[in-house]
Design an enzyme around this catalytic site. Structure first.
Site, PDB file in Angstrom:
ATOM      1  N   HIS A  78     -12.755  -0.560   3.690  1.00  0.00           N
ATOM      2  CA  HIS A  78     -11.354  -0.946   3.882  1.00  0.00           C
ATOM      3  C   HIS A  78     -10.806  -0.544   5.250  1.00  0.00           C
ATOM      4  O   HIS A  78     -10.524  -1.408   6.078  1.00  0.00           O
ATOM      5  CB  HIS A  78     -10.539  -0.330   2.735  1.00  0.00           C
ATOM      6  CG  HIS A  78      -9.097  -0.715   2.720  1.00  0.00           C
ATOM      7  ND1 HIS A  78      -8.291  -0.549   1.622  1.00  0.00           N
ATOM      8  CD2 HIS A  78      -8.304  -1.241   3.679  1.00  0.00           C
ATOM      9  CE1 HIS A  78      -7.080  -0.981   1.895  1.00  0.00           C
ATOM     10  NE2 HIS A  78      -7.057  -1.399   3.149  1.00  0.00           N
ATOM     11  N   HIS A 122      -6.627  -0.557  10.164  1.00  0.00           N
ATOM     12  CA  HIS A 122      -7.951  -1.162   9.978  1.00  0.00           C
ATOM     13  C   HIS A 122      -8.666  -1.251  11.335  1.00  0.00           C
ATOM     14  O   HIS A 122      -9.027  -2.334  11.771  1.00  0.00           O
ATOM     15  CB  HIS A 122      -7.812  -2.597   9.420  1.00  0.00           C
ATOM     16  CG  HIS A 122      -7.127  -2.722   8.094  1.00  0.00           C
ATOM     17  ND1 HIS A 122      -6.648  -3.927   7.622  1.00  0.00           N
ATOM     18  CD2 HIS A 122      -6.858  -1.816   7.131  1.00  0.00           C
ATOM     19  CE1 HIS A 122      -6.096  -3.760   6.424  1.00  0.00           C
ATOM     20  NE2 HIS A 122      -6.200  -2.486   6.102  1.00  0.00           N
ATOM     21  N   HIS A 176      -1.542   3.721   7.848  1.00  0.00           N
ATOM     22  CA  HIS A 176      -2.750   3.087   7.323  1.00  0.00           C
ATOM     23  C   HIS A 176      -3.130   1.964   8.285  1.00  0.00           C
ATOM     24  O   HIS A 176      -2.297   1.128   8.618  1.00  0.00           O
ATOM     25  CB  HIS A 176      -2.484   2.535   5.924  1.00  0.00           C
ATOM     26  CG  HIS A 176      -3.573   1.640   5.440  1.00  0.00           C
ATOM     27  ND1 HIS A 176      -4.903   2.015   5.478  1.00  0.00           N
ATOM     28  CD2 HIS A 176      -3.549   0.389   4.953  1.00  0.00           C
ATOM     29  CE1 HIS A 176      -5.632   1.022   5.013  1.00  0.00           C
ATOM     30  NE2 HIS A 176      -4.845   0.020   4.693  1.00  0.00           N
ATOM     31  N   GLU A 220       0.825  -1.208   0.000  1.00  0.00           N
ATOM     32  CA  GLU A 220       0.000   0.000   0.000  1.00  0.00           C
ATOM     33  C   GLU A 220       0.864   1.264   0.000  1.00  0.00           C
ATOM     34  O   GLU A 220       0.425   2.326   0.439  1.00  0.00           O
ATOM     35  CB  GLU A 220      -0.978  -0.054   1.169  1.00  0.00           C
ATOM     36  CG  GLU A 220      -1.936  -1.229   0.958  1.00  0.00           C
ATOM     37  CD  GLU A 220      -3.017  -1.398   2.000  1.00  0.00           C
ATOM     38  OE1 GLU A 220      -4.171  -1.148   1.650  1.00  0.00           O
ATOM     39  OE2 GLU A 220      -2.717  -1.799   3.129  1.00  0.00           O
TER      40      GLU A 220
HETATM   41 ZN    ZN Z   1      -5.381  -1.900   4.222  1.00  0.00          ZN
END
Ligand code: ZN
Length: 220
Positions: A162, A101, A99, A80
């Site tokens: 996401h 989750h 980033h 990513e």
């Molecule tokens: Zn991700």
């Protein structure tokens, strides 16, 4: 480990510390999520793909240029990386990108609902409501552009179906932003179960949003 200090050592230490905290605080599961820092020479230090955070060392981190070309490191950078690099290219004041989750924030990302700046600290640390990016496939340059486009006046954006991306002057600040958003998502989710929630007065959000902008521009 190399014995001599490298110009990237400070950024490596900041990335690894934030990555371990990201995992310890439960904002990711397994090897998901990723962390980066801008290096003084304009390169970017990133976590590698598919390596457990508790096994990760400073030498596992990868240094790339702003176009993604590997400058230092034997591993592949996170898949990513495009969303990290898009943020650094767009905003010179950004020095750390994360980033993640997180459970409650990602619930809002699935519902494609912004998280409201209903608590003062959200405006101070994030700049206002947390927007939701349009859905774009993970790992693509298009997702990078979509994410960076939402972060001009905010420290956080949700990624539809996401997760979340946060930015700050350092990886530690980007991690703090992620924790503030996740805590707020949890609170708003719970408060809505209690009944109708109320917004802050617009003037309060405006004033605290100004504080966010000032702090961001000073790279504090
Ligand atoms: Zn991700």
């Amino acid at each position: 480990m190399s014995g001599n200090s490298r110009p990237t050592d400070e950024a490596r230490a900041a990335v690894l510390a934030a990555a371990r905290e990201l995992s310890a605080r439960g904002l990711v599961e397994g090897t998901s999520g990723n962390v980066s820092a801008r290096v003084d020479d304009g390169h970017v230090c990133l976590t590698p793909s598919s390596l457990a955070y508790d096994a990760m060392t400073l030498d596992d981190l990868v240094v790339v240029d702003l176009d993604g070309g590997v400058v230092e490191g034997d591993r592949s950078p996170t898949t990513e990386k495009a969303l990290h690099l898009a943020c650094y290219r767009a905003y010179p004041e950004v020095g750390g990108v994360i980033h993640s989750h997180p459970v409650y924030a990602t619930m809002f990302a699935l519902a494609r609902q912004p998280i409201p700046a209903a608590i003062e600290e959200v405006s101070v640390y994030i700049g206002g409501d947390i927007p939701v990016c349009d859905y774009v496939m993970t790992g693509t340059d298009e997702l990078g552009d979509e994410v960076a486009g939402r972060l001009a006046e905010r420290a956080a954006t949700l990624l539809a179906n996401h997760g979340m991306v946060t930015v700050g002057s350092t990886p530690a600040k980007a991690l703090h932003a992620a924790l503030v958003v996740e805590r707020t998502a949890h609170i708003v989710w719970g408060a809505r179960l209690l009944g109708a929630t109320h917004d802050l007065p617009p003037k309060v959000n405006e004033d605290f949003g100004g504080v966010y902008r000032f702090v961001r521009d000073q790279r504090m």
